[in-house]
Enzyme design. Sequence first.
Site, short mmCIF file in Angstrom:
data_model
loop_
_atom_site.label_atom_id
_atom_site.label_comp_id
_atom_site.label_asym_id
_atom_site.label_seq_id
_atom_site.Cartn_x
_atom_site.Cartn_y
_atom_site.Cartn_z
N CYS A 1 45.13 37.81 37.68
CA CYS A 1 45.11 39.16 38.26
C CYS A 1 46.53 39.70 38.40
O CYS A 1 47.14 40.06 37.41
CB CYS A 1 44.33 39.17 39.57
SG CYS A 1 43.60 40.77 39.91
N HIS B 1 39.38 36.59 38.30
CA HIS B 1 39.70 35.40 39.10
C HIS B 1 38.78 34.24 38.72
O HIS B 1 37.69 34.09 39.29
CB HIS B 1 39.50 35.70 40.59
CG HIS B 1 40.47 36.69 41.13
ND1 HIS B 1 41.62 36.32 41.79
CD2 HIS B 1 40.47 38.05 41.10
CE1 HIS B 1 42.29 37.39 42.14
NE2 HIS B 1 41.62 38.47 41.74
N GLU C 1 39.07 31.24 39.48
CA GLU C 1 38.98 30.22 40.55
C GLU C 1 37.70 30.33 41.37
O GLU C 1 37.23 29.35 41.93
CB GLU C 1 40.22 30.31 41.46
CG GLU C 1 40.34 31.54 42.36
CD GLU C 1 41.05 32.72 41.71
OE1 GLU C 1 41.08 32.77 40.46
OE2 GLU C 1 41.56 33.59 42.44
N1 GLN Z 1 47.28 44.37 43.08
C1 GLN Z 1 46.70 44.23 41.80
C2 GLN Z 1 45.61 45.27 41.57
O1 GLN Z 1 45.12 45.83 42.51
C3 GLN Z 1 46.17 42.83 41.58
C4 GLN Z 1 45.03 42.47 42.45
C5 GLN Z 1 44.79 40.99 42.55
O2 GLN Z 1 45.63 40.20 42.12
N2 GLN Z 1 43.68 40.58 43.14
O3 GLN Z 1 45.20 45.51 40.47
#
Ligand code: GLN
Length: 534
Positions: free
Chosen positions: A383, A509, A511
């Site tokens: 992310c 994600h 994970e």
């Molecule tokens: N801040 C980034 C976004 O909003 C990444 C979000 C995250 O890593 N969960 O896209």
Amino acid sequence: MTKYIFITGGVVSSIGKGITAASIGQILKSRGLRVSIQKHDPYLNVDAGTMSPFQHGEAFVTEDGAETDLDLGHYERFIDINLTKDNSVTTGKIYNTVISKERNGDFLGKTVQIIPHITDEIKASIKRLNKPEQPPLDVIIVEIGGTIGDIEGLPFLEAIRQFRNDIGKENVLYIHVSFFPYLKTAREIKSKPTQHSVKELRGIGIQPDLLICRSQSRLTDSVKEKIALFCDIPKEGIIEAEDAVSIYEMPIILEEQGLGNFIIKMLRLPVQKPDLKEWREMVHRLYHPEQKAVVAIIAKYVRQKDAYLSVNEALIHAGIYHNCQIEIKKIDAELLSKGDLKKVLKGIQGILIPGGFGAKGVEGKVGAIEYARENKIPFMGICLGMQCALIEYARNVLKLSEANSVEFEPNTPHPIFQQLEILKNINGKREMIRLGSHSCHLTKGTLAYKIYQQDQVQERHRHRYVFDNQFLPKFEQAGIIFSGVNLEDNIIEVFEINNHPWFIGMQYHPEFKSRPNRPHPMFVSFLEAVMRKC
Ligand code: GLN
């Protein structure tokens, strides 16, 4: 008929109620029972989406896009089923529903009160876990967050007290998890705090049937007898939960003391032999590694043990698969400067940058990614980690020296990450966020495809910003392979680079979908590359 197990906690917080609930779930599931677990958090936030990881650790994201308490992650990992927004209840959520109903005139002029309206809604939210279209669950486990004695927990305790009267004694079990401090000066484990906690519970009208005793060492027989006598609990209902080396041993520790059989007997559940073979084998592998690897997690909330909990666990799961012990070195991205990198990253075989929000620490992360790319250290970007990796590439390879995400620098001349259009359009006052399970199409012939062995996968998301596809040709010309894309909304999901042992960034994600017995393929593959560096 569904049976209910309510779990409360006494004396102090953080004594592992979540792990206990998850372990009980596993013990019952191992007997072929259909189980689900629900968490009740007595705070006023409607969900965990807006809560700081410094206070509550990570927000766990479910398939259906609920941002929940991290205990739901433990539940999913232990009972290996996907939970939903219905598995997470908060005071905020309950009040929201009741107040909306009141505004709607649903209470027909009645005075709306904590008892019965709030308690009724709490009870209804528990029953809602049974879906009309599915066969009823055998057991619903409900963990009440907080500690007995907290003011905000009272409506939840009142609701679960009523539950036993509503559906009958033989269908409800109350389990109290409590802490037994060891007093060095007296060289004794003390039971008095637990006695008081149980007294408080009984004052509310709940008599626990079973006590899980958390302690740093074994309880003596005399302590057990004392608790049995003062707390009115049969001796076989006093179960010890000494600190274990790994949380995954807990179902075995509890089962070996007869917890499963005791629950079966008390709730008159159909008796079946537990089958914990696979679980035991998994724990055995975890305890007998053949190799060790060190992975750095470079992030913002490194001082909070649970801020990246699911990432930690996913690495451990991949380690179990590879018989490899993982040492995780958490590095504060804010304190990382280019000059230090060589020293700080000495002895590290892999670098992982997890998700996050806001500009803090981004420059440190970008510097570490450059180091990983140039020095051929396996790198996984999740992310925000993926976004930083593309920013690094834009700056250092495409020579767009001020490339950035508009999240970190709204006026950047090269905004390679933009706020999602679909979110901008539906934005009222509040910013929205892309959450939960979305599909990702993988291109044949890429490393990502090789890892998943399929061209269509579903992964969980939690983000607002996406790669701006205008820049796509430039990146491709400079060697970036965009290996995964969401075709519905044309959102870049995965990228990788060649000429590197392992360098992948993903917008989702992975994970959240890793389980101790079913590690996520991305982590399995990443660790394989990491181990080659050992
Ligand atoms: N801040 C980034 C976004 O909003 C990444 C979000 C995250 O890593 N969960 O896209």
